[in-house]
Design a protein around this motif. Structure first.
Motif, PDB file in Angstrom:
ATOM      1  N   VAL A 133    -108.088   0.093  -0.238  1.00 25.11           N
ATOM      2  CA  VAL A 133    -107.734  -1.025  -0.673  1.00 25.11           C
ATOM      3  C   VAL A 133    -106.232  -1.510  -0.953  1.00 25.11           C
ATOM      4  CG1 VAL A 133    -107.989  -2.878  -2.536  1.00 25.11           C
ATOM      5  CG2 VAL A 133    -110.096  -1.814  -1.563  1.00 25.11           C
ATOM      6  N   ALA A 134    -105.899  -0.543  -1.552  1.00 20.62           N
ATOM      7  CA  ALA A 134    -104.217  -0.589  -1.924  1.00 20.62           C
ATOM      8  C   ALA A 134    -103.272  -0.576  -0.629  1.00 20.62           C
ATOM      9  CB  ALA A 134    -103.719   0.342  -2.718  1.00 20.62           C
ATOM     10  N   LEU A 135    -103.654   0.287   0.414  1.00 16.76           N
ATOM     11  CA  LEU A 135    -102.983   0.510   1.639  1.00 16.76           C
ATOM     12  C   LEU A 135    -103.053  -0.861   2.461  1.00 16.76           C
ATOM     13  CD1 LEU A 135    -103.877   4.085   2.613  1.00 16.76           C
ATOM     14  CD2 LEU A 135    -101.540   3.281   2.135  1.00 16.76           C
ATOM     15  N   LEU A 136    -104.124  -1.441   2.532  1.00 17.33           N
ATOM     16  CA  LEU A 136    -104.589  -2.382   3.550  1.00 17.33           C
ATOM     17  C   LEU A 136    -103.711  -3.570   2.753  1.00 17.33           C
ATOM     18  CD1 LEU A 136    -108.274  -1.906   4.506  1.00 17.33           C
ATOM     19  CD2 LEU A 136    -106.197  -1.475   5.881  1.00 17.33           C
ATOM     20  N   SER A 137    -103.852  -3.735   1.488  1.00 17.09           N
ATOM     21  CA  SER A 137    -103.226  -4.913   0.866  1.00 17.09           C
ATOM     22  C   SER A 137    -101.844  -4.976   0.984  1.00 17.09           C
ATOM     23  CB  SER A 137    -103.599  -4.885  -0.521  1.00 17.09           C
ATOM     24  OG  SER A 137    -104.987  -4.955  -0.925  1.00 17.09           O
ATOM     25  N   ALA A 138    -101.241  -3.563   0.819  1.00 17.03           N
ATOM     26  CA  ALA A 138     -99.871  -3.543   1.039  1.00 17.03           C
ATOM     27  C   ALA A 138     -99.194  -3.928   2.203  1.00 17.03           C
ATOM     28  CB  ALA A 138     -99.289  -2.119   0.550  1.00 17.03           C
ATOM     29  N   LEU A 139    -100.255  -3.503   3.357  1.00 11.43           N
ATOM     30  CA  LEU A 139    -100.018  -3.905   4.700  1.00 11.43           C
ATOM     31  C   LEU A 139     -99.772  -5.191   5.210  1.00 11.43           C
ATOM     32  CD1 LEU A 139    -101.850  -0.826   6.389  1.00 11.43           C
ATOM     33  CD2 LEU A 139     -99.370  -1.263   6.756  1.00 11.43           C
ATOM     34  N   ALA A 196    -100.996  -9.461  10.604  1.00 12.42           N
ATOM     35  CA  ALA A 196    -101.167  -9.343   8.841  1.00 12.42           C
ATOM     36  C   ALA A 196    -102.662  -9.827   8.663  1.00 12.42           C
ATOM     37  CB  ALA A 196    -100.223 -10.599   8.154  1.00 12.42           C
ATOM     38  N   ALA A 197    -103.128 -10.804   9.600  1.00 13.00           N
ATOM     39  CA  ALA A 197    -104.427 -11.453   9.334  1.00 13.00           C
ATOM     40  C   ALA A 197    -105.525 -10.199   9.557  1.00 13.00           C
ATOM     41  CB  ALA A 197    -104.666 -12.555  10.425  1.00 13.00           C
ATOM     42  N   LEU A 229     -86.378   0.651  -0.323  1.00 11.58           N
ATOM     43  CA  LEU A 229     -86.944   1.974   0.332  1.00 11.58           C
ATOM     44  C   LEU A 229     -87.103   1.831   1.780  1.00 11.58           C
ATOM     45  CD1 LEU A 229     -89.951   2.707  -2.395  1.00 11.58           C
ATOM     46  CD2 LEU A 229     -87.522   3.663  -2.002  1.00 11.58           C
ATOM     47  N   PRO A 230     -87.062   2.981   2.552  1.00 14.30           N
ATOM     48  CA  PRO A 230     -87.145   3.019   3.975  1.00 14.30           C
ATOM     49  C   PRO A 230     -88.536   2.366   4.397  1.00 14.30           C
ATOM     50  CG  PRO A 230     -86.454   5.147   3.429  1.00 14.30           C
ATOM     51  CD  PRO A 230     -86.817   4.252   1.920  1.00 14.30           C
ATOM     52  N   ALA A 231     -88.454   1.660   5.553  1.00 15.21           N
ATOM     53  CA  ALA A 231     -89.836   0.934   5.993  1.00 15.21           C
ATOM     54  C   ALA A 231     -90.838   1.980   5.941  1.00 15.21           C
ATOM     55  CB  ALA A 231     -89.779   0.508   7.392  1.00 15.21           C
ATOM     56  N   GLY A 232     -92.009   1.660   5.564  1.00 11.47           N
ATOM     57  CA  GLY A 232     -93.309   2.561   5.716  1.00 11.47           C
ATOM     58  C   GLY A 232     -93.576   3.039   4.209  1.00 11.47           C
ATOM     59  N   VAL A 233     -92.457   3.404   3.430  1.00  9.33           N
ATOM     60  CA  VAL A 233     -92.437   4.134   2.299  1.00  9.33           C
ATOM     61  C   VAL A 233     -93.252   3.100   1.189  1.00  9.33           C
ATOM     62  CG1 VAL A 233     -91.386   5.230   0.191  1.00  9.33           C
ATOM     63  CG2 VAL A 233     -90.786   5.708   2.640  1.00  9.33           C
ATOM     64  N   PRO A 234     -93.032   1.745   0.922  1.00  7.24           N
ATOM     65  CA  PRO A 234     -93.247   0.716   0.195  1.00  7.24           C
ATOM     66  C   PRO A 234     -94.898   0.928   0.071  1.00  7.24           C
ATOM     67  CG  PRO A 234     -91.384  -0.228   1.025  1.00  7.24           C
ATOM     68  CD  PRO A 234     -91.701   1.087   1.893  1.00  7.24           C
ATOM     69  N   VAL A 235     -95.460   1.042   1.426  1.00  2.00           N
ATOM     70  CA  VAL A 235     -97.031   0.965   1.568  1.00  2.00           C
ATOM     71  C   VAL A 235     -97.398   2.233   1.018  1.00  2.00           C
ATOM     72  CG1 VAL A 235     -98.749   0.992   3.284  1.00  2.00           C
ATOM     73  CG2 VAL A 235     -96.987  -0.551   3.624  1.00  2.00           C
ATOM     74  N   LEU A 236     -96.821   3.374   1.078  1.00  2.00           N
ATOM     75  CA  LEU A 236     -97.390   4.555   0.627  1.00  2.00           C
ATOM     76  C   LEU A 236     -97.383   4.219  -0.978  1.00  2.00           C
ATOM     77  CD1 LEU A 236     -96.027   7.337   2.972  1.00  2.00           C
ATOM     78  CD2 LEU A 236     -97.941   6.488   2.691  1.00  2.00           C
ATOM     79  N   LEU A 237     -96.200   4.128  -1.548  1.00  2.00           N
ATOM     80  CA  LEU A 237     -96.134   3.794  -2.952  1.00  2.00           C
ATOM     81  C   LEU A 237     -97.316   3.055  -3.375  1.00  2.00           C
ATOM     82  CD1 LEU A 237     -93.661   4.628  -5.091  1.00  2.00           C
ATOM     83  CD2 LEU A 237     -93.178   1.967  -4.915  1.00  2.00           C
ATOM     84  N   ALA A 238     -97.756   1.961  -2.824  1.00  2.00           N
ATOM     85  CA  ALA A 238     -98.966   1.261  -3.326  1.00  2.00           C
ATOM     86  C   ALA A 238    -100.230   2.070  -3.233  1.00  2.00           C
ATOM     87  CB  ALA A 238     -99.262   0.266  -2.166  1.00  2.00           C
ATOM     88  N   ALA A 239    -100.200   3.169  -2.381  1.00  2.00           N
ATOM     89  CA  ALA A 239    -101.300   3.929  -2.454  1.00  2.00           C
ATOM     90  C   ALA A 239    -101.261   4.932  -3.939  1.00  2.00           C
ATOM     91  CB  ALA A 239    -101.252   5.095  -1.271  1.00  2.00           C
ATOM     92  N   ALA A 240    -100.065   5.255  -4.186  1.00  2.00           N
ATOM     93  CA  ALA A 240     -99.917   6.124  -5.411  1.00  2.00           C
ATOM     94  C   ALA A 240    -100.538   5.259  -6.568  1.00  2.00           C
ATOM     95  CB  ALA A 240     -98.593   6.509  -5.458  1.00  2.00           C
TER      96      ALA A 240
END
Lengths: 106, 263
Positions: A46-52, B173-174, B210-221
């Motif tokens: 959920v978090a990864l997809l939402s952030a994307l 995005a959609a 942050l470099p592109a891609g890292v913010p998304v990984l932060l969300a996973a954390a």
């Protein structure tokens, strides 16, 4: 990303995704039966997809930009709320952004 | 699903599983078109796009991979994001492996075909021939059509030229929104909605730094923290093969059972 780097990333990422699938078939069932583990995995998705969603909708390089993508995303959300199929949602978003850009929006 | 009485109920079960598998395969395969087109728009070649559908074969991971590549992220960030989104496939294995009893090469094949859809259809039928038919037909059907339509989409995307003119960046995005939507709606979606909101804030707040891609990984954390620290609800809400995880909200409506999430 150079073509070579992209290829390496494609192959490595595919190997990682396959290894995860295979591990699931090999580990004893009870290892993953812990509810906390299953729930965390689901929340990570959920978090990864939402952030994307957010990054694809407003990020441009290192900046946050409001352009035709945001109204298009809103249209997609309405379509999803009305239970439109995936393909319809995606096409409606693309059409909205394309139309707004044809009308002069960034 | 209604079951008509017949001289051979087991064969009817198998037939129902195959029918369901094919309808799921068509619906899922169709949006391989969007993946193919978006992948080319993100800057991947036709060969790289096809390699992802053939080798990675997991919609969420594939979309995430091209999302990171398209926003100029590092190869490491692309691999990490795709891998993290593939973690749930690892949780499906223990559910389908006992149904299939596959060994050797067949087990490798079963692993590659273990995705949201094949797990949902396989586990929706009673253990035995119907469950096996559901898993294999869905897995093989989605694999064939997903790859076929990826190719079509990639060729189409190549022909279109500038992706922004056709709103393909907004379509990406959609696509992510459509993938996450079924997980946010419904009675059990409260914690998920909370995590989604936190993920959006974390990703956007750090994008400028942050470099592109890292913010998304932060969300996973953020999700891992919440998932491990929040008290677990009563048993039963755990490792069910969440049918809402199926990629296409449309197939979900008539094909997969819901556990009380639907009125």
């Amino acid at each position: 990303m150079s073509p070579t780097a992209t290829w390496v990333a494609v192959v490595v990422a595919s190997a990682v995704v396959f290894a995860i699938k295979l591990v699931g078939h090999l580990v004893p069932e009870h290892w993953l039966a812990e509810p906390r583990v299953a729930r965390t995995a689901s929340l990570v998705t959920v978090a990864l997809l939402s952030a994307l969603v957010a990054v694809q909708a407003v990020a441009q390089g290192g900046d946050l930009v409001v352009d035709a993508r945001l109204p298009a995303l809103a249209v997609a959300a309405v379509a999803l709320a009305l239970r439109a199929p995936f393909v319809v949602v995606v096409v409606l978003a693309a059409l909205t952004a394309a139309l707004l850009r044809a009308l002069g929006m960034a | 699903m209604t079951r008509v009485s017949s001289p051979d109920p087991q064969r009817d079960e198998v037939r129902a599983a195959v029918r369901q598998a094919l309808s799921v395969a068509v619906a899922t395969g169709l949006y391989g078109v969007s993946f193919g087109a978006l992948s080319v728009a993100a800057g991947l070649s036709l060969g790289q796009t096809m390699a992802l559908s053939l080798l990675m074969f997991s919609g969420g991971s594939q979309f995430a991979f091209i999302g990171v590549v398209g926003s100029a992220g590092t190869p490491a960030a692309a691999v990490a994001t795709a891998g993290l989104l593939g973690v749930r496939n690892g949780l499906y294995g223990p559910q389908v492996a006992p149904l299939l009893g596959a060994h050797g090469g067949r087990r490798l094949l079963a692993a590659q075909l273990t995705i949201d859809e094949s797990t949902a259809v396989g586990t929706a039928h009673p253990p035995g021939p119907a469950a096996r038919a559901g898993f294999w037909w869905t897995g093989a059907g989605v694999f064939a059509l997903w790859n076929l339509f990826t190719l079509g989409g990639a060729l189409l995307g190549d022909a279109l030229g500038d992706p922004r003119r056709y709103g393909l960046d907004a379509a990406a995005a959609a696509a992510f929104l459509a993938l996450v939507w079924p997980r946010l709606t419904g009675a059990q979606g409260r914690l998920a909605r909370l995590v989604a909101a936190a993920a959006v804030v974390a990703a956007l707040a750090t994008t400028p730094f942050l470099p592109a891609g890292v913010p998304v990984l932060l969300a996973a954390a953020v999700a891992i923290l919440v998932g491990m620290l929040t008290p677990v609800q009563p048993p039963g809400s755990g490792i069910q093969p969440d049918p809402r995880a199926a990629r296409d909200p449309a197939t979900r409506q008539d094909d997969e059972p819901e556990e009380g999430a639907r009125p």
